[in-house]
Scaffold this active site. Structure first.
Site, PDB file in Angstrom:
ATOM      1  NE  ARG A  17      26.543  12.355  22.524  1.00  0.00           N
ATOM      2  CZ  ARG A  17      27.869  12.883  22.908  1.00  0.00           C
ATOM      3  NH1 ARG A  17      28.769  12.814  22.094  1.00  0.00           N
ATOM      4  NH2 ARG A  17      28.122  13.294  24.061  1.00  0.00           N
ATOM      5  CE  LYS A  76      30.686  12.384  27.856  1.00  0.00           C
ATOM      6  NZ  LYS A  76      31.716  13.069  27.306  1.00  0.00           N
ATOM      7  CE1 TYR A  95      35.023  11.401  21.683  1.00  0.00           C
ATOM      8  CE2 TYR A  95      32.503  10.629  21.773  1.00  0.00           C
ATOM      9  CZ  TYR A  95      33.418  11.096  20.890  1.00  0.00           C
ATOM     10  OH  TYR A  95      33.472  11.546  19.591  1.00  0.00           O
ATOM     11  CG  HIS A  97      37.070  13.222  28.069  1.00  0.00           C
ATOM     12  ND1 HIS A  97      37.856  13.656  27.056  1.00  0.00           N
ATOM     13  CD2 HIS A  97      36.012  12.952  27.317  1.00  0.00           C
ATOM     14  CE1 HIS A  97      36.963  13.987  25.842  1.00  0.00           C
ATOM     15  NE2 HIS A  97      35.898  13.534  26.253  1.00  0.00           N
ATOM     16  CD  GLU A 119      38.779  10.432  25.364  1.00  0.00           C
ATOM     17  OE1 GLU A 119      38.211   9.856  24.676  1.00  0.00           O
ATOM     18  OE2 GLU A 119      39.252  10.404  26.485  1.00  0.00           O
ATOM     19  CB  SER A 134      35.523  18.455  18.099  1.00  0.00           C
ATOM     20  OG  SER A 134      36.156  17.944  18.977  1.00  0.00           O
ATOM     21  CB  VAL A 175      37.577  20.048  15.337  1.00  0.00           C
ATOM     22  CG1 VAL A 175      36.417  19.701  14.610  1.00  0.00           C
ATOM     23  CG2 VAL A 175      38.604  19.290  14.464  1.00  0.00           C
ATOM     24  CB  SER A 216      47.621  30.962  22.941  1.00  0.00           C
ATOM     25  OG  SER A 216      47.195  30.539  24.201  1.00  0.00           O
ATOM     26  CG  LEU A 236      42.856  18.209  22.895  1.00  0.00           C
ATOM     27  CD1 LEU A 236      42.552  17.581  24.156  1.00  0.00           C
ATOM     28  CD2 LEU A 236      42.088  17.576  21.885  1.00  0.00           C
ATOM     29  CB  ALA A 264      38.930  22.695  26.935  1.00  0.00           C
ATOM     30  CB  ILE A 265      34.505  21.372  30.664  1.00  0.00           C
ATOM     31  CG1 ILE A 265      34.424  21.480  32.248  1.00  0.00           C
ATOM     32  CG2 ILE A 265      33.138  20.996  30.119  1.00  0.00           C
ATOM     33  CD1 ILE A 265      35.195  22.096  33.084  1.00  0.00           C
ATOM     34  CG  ASP A 266      35.919  17.163  26.937  1.00  0.00           C
ATOM     35  OD1 ASP A 266      36.872  17.887  27.094  1.00  0.00           O
ATOM     36  OD2 ASP A 266      35.567  16.614  25.796  1.00  0.00           O
ATOM     37  CB  VAL A 294      27.398  21.156  29.034  1.00  0.00           C
ATOM     38  CG1 VAL A 294      26.670  19.769  28.788  1.00  0.00           C
ATOM     39  CG2 VAL A 294      26.267  22.078  29.935  1.00  0.00           C
TER      40      VAL A 294
HETATM   41  N1  NAD Z   1      32.054  19.738  26.119  1.00  0.00           N
HETATM   42  C1  NAD Z   1      31.807  19.021  25.000  1.00  0.00           C
HETATM   43  O1  NAD Z   1      30.627  18.408  24.841  1.00  0.00           O
HETATM   44  C2  NAD Z   1      32.830  18.839  24.070  1.00  0.00           C
HETATM   45  C3  NAD Z   1      32.419  18.052  22.778  1.00  0.00           C
HETATM   46  C4  NAD Z   1      33.422  17.993  21.833  1.00  0.00           C
HETATM   47  C5  NAD Z   1      35.212  18.158  22.149  1.00  0.00           C
HETATM   48  N2  NAD Z   1      34.987  18.677  23.361  1.00  0.00           N
HETATM   49  C6  NAD Z   1      36.528  19.060  23.824  1.00  0.00           C
HETATM   50  O2  NAD Z   1      36.996  20.345  23.155  1.00  0.00           O
HETATM   51  C7  NAD Z   1      38.374  20.216  23.141  1.00  0.00           C
HETATM   52  C8  NAD Z   1      39.127  20.649  21.775  1.00  0.00           C
HETATM   53  O3  NAD Z   1      38.719  19.593  20.783  1.00  0.00           O
HETATM   54  P1  NAD Z   1      39.359  19.683  19.316  1.00  0.00           P
HETATM   55  O4  NAD Z   1      38.718  18.391  18.625  1.00  0.00           O
HETATM   56  O5  NAD Z   1      38.771  21.024  18.837  1.00  0.00           O
HETATM   57  O6  NAD Z   1      40.670  19.462  19.381  1.00  0.00           O
HETATM   58  P2  NAD Z   1      41.992  19.869  18.321  1.00  0.00           P
HETATM   59  O7  NAD Z   1      42.988  19.236  18.703  1.00  0.00           O
HETATM   60  O8  NAD Z   1      41.274  19.883  16.899  1.00  0.00           O
HETATM   61  O9  NAD Z   1      42.329  21.299  18.460  1.00  0.00           O
HETATM   62  C9  NAD Z   1      42.803  21.732  19.637  1.00  0.00           C
HETATM   63  C10 NAD Z   1      43.779  23.039  19.696  1.00  0.00           C
HETATM   64  O10 NAD Z   1      44.144  23.655  20.757  1.00  0.00           O
HETATM   65  C11 NAD Z   1      45.293  24.310  20.489  1.00  0.00           C
HETATM   66  N3  NAD Z   1      45.919  24.581  21.720  1.00  0.00           N
HETATM   67  C12 NAD Z   1      46.893  23.879  22.482  1.00  0.00           C
HETATM   68  N4  NAD Z   1      47.209  24.423  23.507  1.00  0.00           N
HETATM   69  C13 NAD Z   1      46.837  25.609  23.475  1.00  0.00           C
HETATM   70  C14 NAD Z   1      47.110  26.865  24.377  1.00  0.00           C
HETATM   71  N5  NAD Z   1      47.940  26.890  25.278  1.00  0.00           N
HETATM   72  N6  NAD Z   1      46.473  27.866  23.798  1.00  0.00           N
HETATM   73  C15 NAD Z   1      45.552  27.917  22.669  1.00  0.00           C
HETATM   74  N7  NAD Z   1      45.183  26.929  22.042  1.00  0.00           N
HETATM   75  C16 NAD Z   1      46.166  25.657  22.329  1.00  0.00           C
HETATM   76  C17 NAD Z   1      45.959  23.431  19.647  1.00  0.00           C
HETATM   77  O11 NAD Z   1      47.133  23.937  18.957  1.00  0.00           O
HETATM   78  C18 NAD Z   1      44.675  22.942  18.604  1.00  0.00           C
HETATM   79  O12 NAD Z   1      44.852  23.904  17.485  1.00  0.00           O
HETATM   80  C19 NAD Z   1      38.698  19.067  23.592  1.00  0.00           C
HETATM   81  O13 NAD Z   1      38.987  18.827  25.068  1.00  0.00           O
HETATM   82  C20 NAD Z   1      37.700  18.231  23.471  1.00  0.00           C
HETATM   83  O14 NAD Z   1      37.579  17.014  24.242  1.00  0.00           O
HETATM   84  C21 NAD Z   1      34.058  18.829  24.427  1.00  0.00           C
END
Ligand code: NAD
Length: 358
Positions: A17, A76, A95, A97, A119, A134, A175, A216, A236, A264-266, A294
């Site tokens: 990217r 990144k 980003y 993290h 983020e 996301s 998302v 949850s 998150l 959520a690994i990030d 990843v």
């Molecule tokens: N690995 C990647 O390439 C990559 C890419 C994009 C986003 N992400 C990561 O994905 C994660 C989620 O991003 P998002 O934009 O969807 O966030 P978001 O804020 O839109 O959604 C997060 C959701 O998690 C819920 N949540 C919080 N605590 C919880 C729990 N204990 N149990 C269940 N659900 C719970 C929240 O209520 C919310 O609905 C972030 O860490 C983001 O950085 C990773």
């Protein structure tokens, strides 16, 4: 006011990217700023140096020149080799993290960089600079999970006549979770959406994005995970280390060859057995379960991802150049004048993270 914005080529493994596409750079130049684009920065996303030059950017030969700008805007978190470019007063917009990156945090603070994270920006609501990636990563997670399920237990997501569909559990219906659930439902899997936010669970259920929802907590998760074919993690808490929603013993209860895609690994991962992997080595097997962790999934869809990211970033980047105190940058400042200033990031780095949920 800042005068120059640098756009270095990304250096993370497999990352193709670029933070700004030519249309965004054109907006930057029209706002009175000089854009220093590193030679080849856009190639992975299909944008040539000529495309950037045409909209008024200056193409520079080296990363060092791009990093010499008043503001560096990139995708990144800076990789170890890029830390040599840190200097007092440099504004970094990317980003970061940091809850999962103590060494990078220390390097930013000790060198006096003003570090703004995409983020954690929360104006006007949600996470407007996280959401586009996301969206991309969530859509990708369903495809990736489906692929590895074939490699692992040999199961097809949608089943067949006389064979029930696979069971997918999505942790966090934000998302990432919503897009992943839509993808999995589109392939006819049975999808359980899990969240702590009951209002959100009602919405996704009513909209038919999932087949069922689950509150949850540790007990409930244990029950669904043991029969899941595919688990997608997207929980998150803004800025904080991800809550560990699935524990090691719950992973051990899964059938061999099942799959976990922990996005959520990030932020450290929402599964206890998750550890970061790369685009070139994306998976490992633990307790018989394929883990895909990843940290830069959208990097493998660079054309779509770069365009989506630049559209979200460009107005905030112009704000950052003209008025770093703007309310439109709310929540994004993570490190300033040698200190971590974002409360959730600070709490996580001090070990006061979410931990395992009850
Ligand atoms: N690995 C990647 O390439 C990559 C890419 C994009 C986003 N992400 C990561 O994905 C994660 C989620 O991003 P998002 O934009 O969807 O966030 P978001 O804020 O839109 O959604 C997060 C959701 O998690 C819920 N949540 C919080 N605590 C919880 C729990 N204990 N149990 C269940 N659900 C719970 C929240 O209520 C919310 O609905 C972030 O860490 C983001 O950085 C990773």
């Amino acid at each position: 006011m800042a005068k120059t914005v640098g756009l270095p080529t990304e250096t993370k493994d497999g990352e193709r990217r670029v933070a700004l596409d030519p249309s965004a750079v054109k907006m930057l130049v029209h706002s009175g700023l000089d854009a220093l684009v590193q030679k080849g920065a856009g190639i992975g996303s299909g944008f040539t140096d000529e495309d950037y030059r045409f909209v008024g950017a200056r193409i520079v030969d080296t990363a060092e020149e791009a990093w010499s700008a008043d503001i560096v805007c990139k995708v990144k978190e800076p990789q170890p080799a890029e830390r040599s470019y840190f200097r007092p007063g440099l504004r970094l917009f990317a980003y970061l993290h940091l809850a999962a990156e103590p060494e990078l945090t220390e390097a930013l603070a000790s060198s006096g960089v003003e570090a703004y994270a995409f983020e954690t920006l929360t104006w006007p609501k949600g996470h407007p600079l996280l959401a586009p990636m996301s969206e991309v990563a969530g859509r990708a997670a369903a495809i990736i999970g489906a692929y590895y399920l074939g490699e692992g237990s040999g199961t097809l997501l949608g089943g067949a006549a006389g064979v029930p569909p696979s069971r997918v559990v999505v942790i966090g219906m934000g998302v990432v979770g919503t897009m992943a659930a839509r993808g999995a439902r589109g392939m006819d899997a049975e999808v359980t959406g899990v969240d702590v936010n009951l209002e959100r669970l009602l919405e996704v259920h009513e909209q038919g994005i999932v087949t069922s929802t689950l509150y949850s907590n540790h007990h409930n998760i244990g029950e669904v995970v043991s029969t899941a074919d595919l688990v997608i993690g997207g929980a998150l808490v803004t800025g904080a280390r991800a809550p560990i929603v699935i524990t090691r013993d719950q992973v051990e209860s899964m059938r061999p060859g099942s799959v976990i895609v922990d996005l959520a690994i990030d932020q450290g991962g929402c599964v206890e057995t998750s550890r970061p992997t790369s685009l070139s080595h994306p998976t490992y097997v633990e307790s018989g379960v394929i883990h895909y962790c990843v940290t830069n999934v959208p990097g493998q869809y660079p054309r779509t991802a770069s365009k989506a990211l630049s559209a979200a970033v460009i107005p905030r980047l112009i704000d950052l150049a003209h008025d770093p105190e703007s309310e439109r940058l709310e929540g994004s400042l993570n490190v300033s004048q040698g200190q971590v200033v974002h409360p959730a990031v600070l709490a996580s780095l001090k070990g006061e993270s979410q931990g395992v949920i009850d």
